[in-house]
Design a protein around this motif. Structure first.
Motif, PDB file in Angstrom:
ATOM      1  N   VAL A 114      -7.621   1.761  -3.591  1.00  0.00           N
ATOM      2  CA  VAL A 114      -7.959   0.991  -2.180  1.00  0.00           C
ATOM      3  C   VAL A 114      -9.299   1.603  -1.699  1.00  0.00           C
ATOM      4  O   VAL A 114      -9.580   2.840  -1.658  1.00  0.00           O
ATOM      5  N   ASP A 115     -10.340   0.677  -1.244  1.00  0.00           N
ATOM      6  CA  ASP A 115     -11.370   1.313  -0.837  1.00  0.00           C
ATOM      7  C   ASP A 115     -11.040   1.737   0.929  1.00  0.00           C
ATOM      8  O   ASP A 115     -10.584   0.978   1.559  1.00  0.00           O
ATOM      9  N   GLY A 116     -10.894   3.234   0.863  1.00  0.00           N
ATOM     10  CA  GLY A 116     -10.666   4.011   2.159  1.00  0.00           C
ATOM     11  C   GLY A 116     -11.889   4.078   3.126  1.00  0.00           C
ATOM     12  O   GLY A 116     -11.606   4.478   4.186  1.00  0.00           O
ATOM     13  N   ASN A 117     -12.849   3.478   2.889  1.00  0.00           N
ATOM     14  CA  ASN A 117     -14.106   3.906   3.754  1.00  0.00           C
ATOM     15  C   ASN A 117     -14.149   2.919   5.031  1.00  0.00           C
ATOM     16  O   ASN A 117     -14.208   1.538   4.782  1.00  0.00           O
ATOM     17  N   ILE A 118     -13.870   3.338   6.112  1.00  0.00           N
ATOM     18  CA  ILE A 118     -13.811   2.574   7.249  1.00  0.00           C
ATOM     19  C   ILE A 118     -14.935   1.632   7.480  1.00  0.00           C
ATOM     20  O   ILE A 118     -14.888   0.653   7.818  1.00  0.00           O
ATOM     21  N   GLY A 119     -16.340   2.234   7.084  1.00  0.00           N
ATOM     22  CA  GLY A 119     -17.351   1.371   7.525  1.00  0.00           C
ATOM     23  C   GLY A 119     -17.610   0.259   6.370  1.00  0.00           C
ATOM     24  O   GLY A 119     -18.619  -0.408   6.370  1.00  0.00           O
ATOM     25  N   SER A 120     -17.057   0.376   5.319  1.00  0.00           N
ATOM     26  CA  SER A 120     -17.265  -0.547   4.114  1.00  0.00           C
ATOM     27  C   SER A 120     -16.928  -1.849   4.512  1.00  0.00           C
ATOM     28  O   SER A 120     -15.914  -2.201   4.970  1.00  0.00           O
ATOM     29  N   GLU A 121     -17.541  -2.771   3.745  1.00  0.00           N
ATOM     30  CA  GLU A 121     -17.319  -4.158   3.952  1.00  0.00           C
ATOM     31  C   GLU A 121     -15.991  -4.698   3.127  1.00  0.00           C
ATOM     32  O   GLU A 121     -15.066  -5.396   3.443  1.00  0.00           O
ATOM     33  N   SER A 122     -15.728  -3.768   2.158  1.00  0.00           N
ATOM     34  CA  SER A 122     -14.683  -3.992   1.158  1.00  0.00           C
ATOM     35  C   SER A 122     -13.272  -3.183   1.820  1.00  0.00           C
ATOM     36  O   SER A 122     -12.340  -2.878   0.849  1.00  0.00           O
ATOM     37  N   PHE A 123     -13.280  -2.675   2.836  1.00  0.00           N
ATOM     38  CA  PHE A 123     -12.258  -1.701   3.638  1.00  0.00           C
ATOM     39  C   PHE A 123     -10.955  -2.445   3.326  1.00  0.00           C
ATOM     40  O   PHE A 123     -10.707  -3.520   3.781  1.00  0.00           O
ATOM     41  N   GLY A 124     -10.034  -1.664   2.776  1.00  0.00           N
ATOM     42  CA  GLY A 124      -8.464  -2.198   2.453  1.00  0.00           C
ATOM     43  C   GLY A 124      -8.252  -3.122   1.353  1.00  0.00           C
ATOM     44  O   GLY A 124      -7.351  -3.256   0.989  1.00  0.00           O
ATOM     45  N   ASN A 177       1.019  -1.236   0.124  1.00  0.00           N
ATOM     46  CA  ASN A 177      -0.076   0.181   0.014  1.00  0.00           C
ATOM     47  C   ASN A 177       0.835   1.353  -0.111  1.00  0.00           C
ATOM     48  O   ASN A 177       1.910   1.103   0.775  1.00  0.00           O
ATOM     49  N   PHE A 178       0.612   2.023  -0.694  1.00  0.00           N
ATOM     50  CA  PHE A 178       1.200   3.441  -0.866  1.00  0.00           C
ATOM     51  C   PHE A 178       0.165   4.739  -1.222  1.00  0.00           C
ATOM     52  O   PHE A 178      -1.201   4.238  -1.241  1.00  0.00           O
ATOM     53  N   GLY A 179       0.474   5.764  -1.618  1.00  0.00           N
ATOM     54  CA  GLY A 179      -0.362   6.762  -2.001  1.00  0.00           C
ATOM     55  C   GLY A 179      -0.678   7.714  -0.501  1.00  0.00           C
ATOM     56  O   GLY A 179       0.302   7.811   0.195  1.00  0.00           O
ATOM     57  N   THR A 180      -1.654   8.488  -0.468  1.00  0.00           N
ATOM     58  CA  THR A 180      -2.092   9.238   0.411  1.00  0.00           C
ATOM     59  C   THR A 180      -3.359   8.719   1.330  1.00  0.00           C
ATOM     60  O   THR A 180      -4.043   7.572   0.734  1.00  0.00           O
ATOM     61  N   ILE A 181      -3.617   9.242   2.267  1.00  0.00           N
ATOM     62  CA  ILE A 181      -4.877   8.913   2.919  1.00  0.00           C
ATOM     63  C   ILE A 181      -6.172   9.356   2.039  1.00  0.00           C
ATOM     64  O   ILE A 181      -7.141   8.113   2.200  1.00  0.00           O
ATOM     65  N   SER A 182      -6.244  10.250   1.273  1.00  0.00           N
ATOM     66  CA  SER A 182      -7.463  10.265   0.720  1.00  0.00           C
ATOM     67  C   SER A 182      -7.455   9.585  -0.549  1.00  0.00           C
ATOM     68  O   SER A 182      -8.531   9.415  -1.107  1.00  0.00           O
ATOM     69  N   GLU A 183      -6.235   9.163  -1.184  1.00  0.00           N
ATOM     70  CA  GLU A 183      -6.223   8.702  -2.472  1.00  0.00           C
ATOM     71  C   GLU A 183      -5.214   7.179  -2.057  1.00  0.00           C
ATOM     72  O   GLU A 183      -4.026   7.427  -2.728  1.00  0.00           O
ATOM     73  N   PRO A 184      -5.692   6.352  -1.329  1.00  0.00           N
ATOM     74  CA  PRO A 184      -4.761   5.330  -1.368  1.00  0.00           C
ATOM     75  C   PRO A 184      -4.684   4.292  -2.569  1.00  0.00           C
ATOM     76  O   PRO A 184      -5.678   4.115  -3.113  1.00  0.00           O
ATOM     77  N   ILE A 185      -3.320   3.873  -2.737  1.00  0.00           N
ATOM     78  CA  ILE A 185      -3.237   2.934  -3.934  1.00  0.00           C
ATOM     79  C   ILE A 185      -2.534   1.579  -3.598  1.00  0.00           C
ATOM     80  O   ILE A 185      -1.734   1.778  -2.527  1.00  0.00           O
ATOM     81  N   ALA A 186      -2.753   0.580  -3.899  1.00  0.00           N
ATOM     82  CA  ALA A 186      -2.145  -0.682  -3.688  1.00  0.00           C
ATOM     83  C   ALA A 186      -1.809  -1.185  -4.896  1.00  0.00           C
ATOM     84  O   ALA A 186      -2.125  -1.419  -6.043  1.00  0.00           O
ATOM     85  N   LEU A 187      -0.683  -2.066  -4.856  1.00  0.00           N
ATOM     86  CA  LEU A 187      -0.134  -3.101  -5.735  1.00  0.00           C
ATOM     87  C   LEU A 187      -0.487  -4.367  -5.129  1.00  0.00           C
ATOM     88  O   LEU A 187       0.274  -4.938  -4.227  1.00  0.00           O
ATOM     89  N   LEU A 188      -0.888  -5.132  -5.927  1.00  0.00           N
ATOM     90  CA  LEU A 188      -1.480  -6.544  -5.611  1.00  0.00           C
ATOM     91  C   LEU A 188      -1.105  -7.512  -6.508  1.00  0.00           C
ATOM     92  O   LEU A 188      -1.144  -7.339  -7.614  1.00  0.00           O
TER      93      LEU A 188
END
Length: 477
Positions: free
Chosen positions: A392-402, A325-336
């Motif tokens: 990356v889904d950054g919504n804390i309440g979301s089921e797909s968070f992270g 994971n990298f990027g910023t808090i508002s726009e998180p990005i991930a390499l999977l």
């Protein structure tokens, strides 16, 4: 008076040059400072006559001092008692002084020279280099402390490889009892994990030179690690065990002291250390080796010794997934990344050396050294990786968070290798040592034969959406 002036000028110049040469004569004292639990002590102030230095996080210090005069070295720490040592070194001498500080009483000692030319301290607790090398670490051993020395670096804390002053990893010579030892060839630079050749349980003395070493050590440019294994005088044994492995050593000597032998067995498993990495894998690197040193002294003039080593290193590696994971808090990005395939590497080495020392007279010693080294190595791997770079889904309440919800780019990568090597190296060396009054002259002849057979088949394929699309068709101008 006019005739006296040139003589006065000449005498003045000679006096000035003599003073300059005397002033330039220096020596160096260095070592490790530990507490009573054998843990490194940081921020220890080492000083003399206004000049000072401090120990680093590994307890290592180094200080240039004047030669041919007795000086007072003062060791002070904010929470430990002060120690003062009187020391006198020869010009250009590189002396290792290791000290133990305590919190109860101050120490006052003086460095003196004993019959075997080793230094000891009166009134101050000192430790042998072999004890220091067992400082706990990710890869405990000689290299664990070498990496903390100035000019020495490593790119992997699990590796026993090191580079000196920017040199390559294969430019470091290693000698044990005046016998050159070798390392596996196929292991990539800075990636030799597990056990080094040096078994700390067998060591008596360790000398390390990061450049400027004598010509007798060979033509490699970076450094020399000169190790002497001890000669037992009675029966003894040691056992060391941990979650990462263990070691056993046994030593013995005959009643007439003509025969002596010391043997060590080591085993190490680094799987616990690699489980905390970002890449989820089935990885179990295991290492085992057996070393022995046998000495036979039939008379006061003749001496024979044998040094043997058998080691087996296995790397079984099966990567599964990785998410970075990298990027910023508002726009998180991930390499999977998803992996398929595995890697199986194996390095088997066999080493034996016979050394004979004959004392012709009190001033002349002749040595004959013969050694043989064989390594059987293989690197087999087929690893297929599918990677996706996405948001990356950054919504804390979301089921797909992270989780990665939208892929910006995708691609694949395939690494393949079938590397085999069989190397057999034989050395024969004759050395002579002459003692002429206060001087020592050494000479030698060495013959080396290398038979190396290798087959390297290795390739890599990288594909991604950006490469597989056809280029756009532009209209003619």
């Amino acid at each position: 008076m006019k005739l006296l002036k040139p003589k006065i000028i000449q005498l003045s110049l000679l006096f000035f040059l003599f003073s300059l040469m005397s002033f330039a004569q220096t020596a160096r004292v260095k070592g490790i400072i530990l507490d009573e639990s054998n843990r490194p002590v940081e921020e220890v102030n080492v000083s003399f006559e206004g000049k000072s230095t401090k120990s680093n996080e590994n307890g290592y210090y180094e200080l240039t001092v004047p030669a041919n005069q007795k000086i007072q070295l003062v060791f002070t720490h904010i929470s430990l008692k002060k120690n003062t040592v009187s020391i006198q070194l020869k010009p250009n001498e590189d002396y290792e002084f290791n000290l133990v500080l305590n919190d109860r009483a101050e120490g006052l000692g003086e460095v003196i020279v004993i019959a075997n030319n080793k230094k000891r301290i009166q009134g101050v607790v000192t430790i042998e280099p072999a004890v220091i090398r067992r400082i706990p670490g990710a890869n405990a051993g000689v290299e664990n402390i070498l990496k903390s020395l100035p000019g020495v670096s490593s790119n992997n804390e699990l590796s026993t490889q090191y580079s000196v002053r920017g040199g390559n990893y294969d430019e470091n010579l290693v000698y044990v009892n005046e016998i050159e030892v070798y390392r596996p060839f196929l292991i990539r630079s800075g990636q030799q994990e597990g056990l080094s050749f040096t078994n700390s349980d067998l060591v008596q003395n360790i000398d390390f030179s990061a450049g400027g070493f004598q010509a007798k050590f060979g033509d490699k440019l970076s450094s020399v690690l000169d190790i002497t294994y001890r000669r037992p005088t009675k029966f003894g044994a040691s056992l060391d065990a941990s979650y990462l492995g263990g070691s056993v050593s046994v030593e013995a000597a005959s009643k007439n002291q003509k025969w002596s032998a010391i043997t060590g067995v080591r085993y190490r498993d680094n799987s616990l250390l690699v489980k905390s990495q970002e890449t989820q894998t089935n990885f179990r690197p295991t290492f085992v080796d057996v070393q022995t040193n046998v000495n036979f002294t039939p008379s006061t003039r003749w001496q024979f010794s044998f040094l043997g080593n058998i080691s087996q290193n296995k790397y079984n590696y099966q990567p599964l997934t990785r998410q970075t994971n990298f990027g910023t808090i508002s726009e998180p990005i991930a390499l999977l990344v998803f992996y398929q395939g595995q890697e199986k590497d194996r390095y088997d080495t066999y080493f034996g050396a016979l050394k004979s020392t004959f004392k012709v007279n009190d001033n002349f010693t002749l040595k004959l050294i013969g050694s043989a080294y064989q390594t059987l190595e293989q690197e087999y791997f087929d690893i297929f990786a599918e990677y996706a770079l996405g948001e990356v889904d950054g919504n804390i309440g979301s089921e797909s968070f992270g989780d990665v919800t939208y892929s910006r780019a995708i691609g694949t990568q395939l690494n393949h290798a079938r590397n085999d090597l069989d190397a057999f190296i034989v050395n024969t060396e004759v050395k002579g040592v002459h003692e002429i009054k206060k001087h020592q002259v050494e000479w030698g002849f060495k013959y080396t034969r290398e038979d190396i057979r290798d087959r390297i088949v290795e390739w890599e394929v990288i594909d991604s959406a950006g490469f597989s699309l056809n280029p756009p068709i532009l209209p003619p101008e």
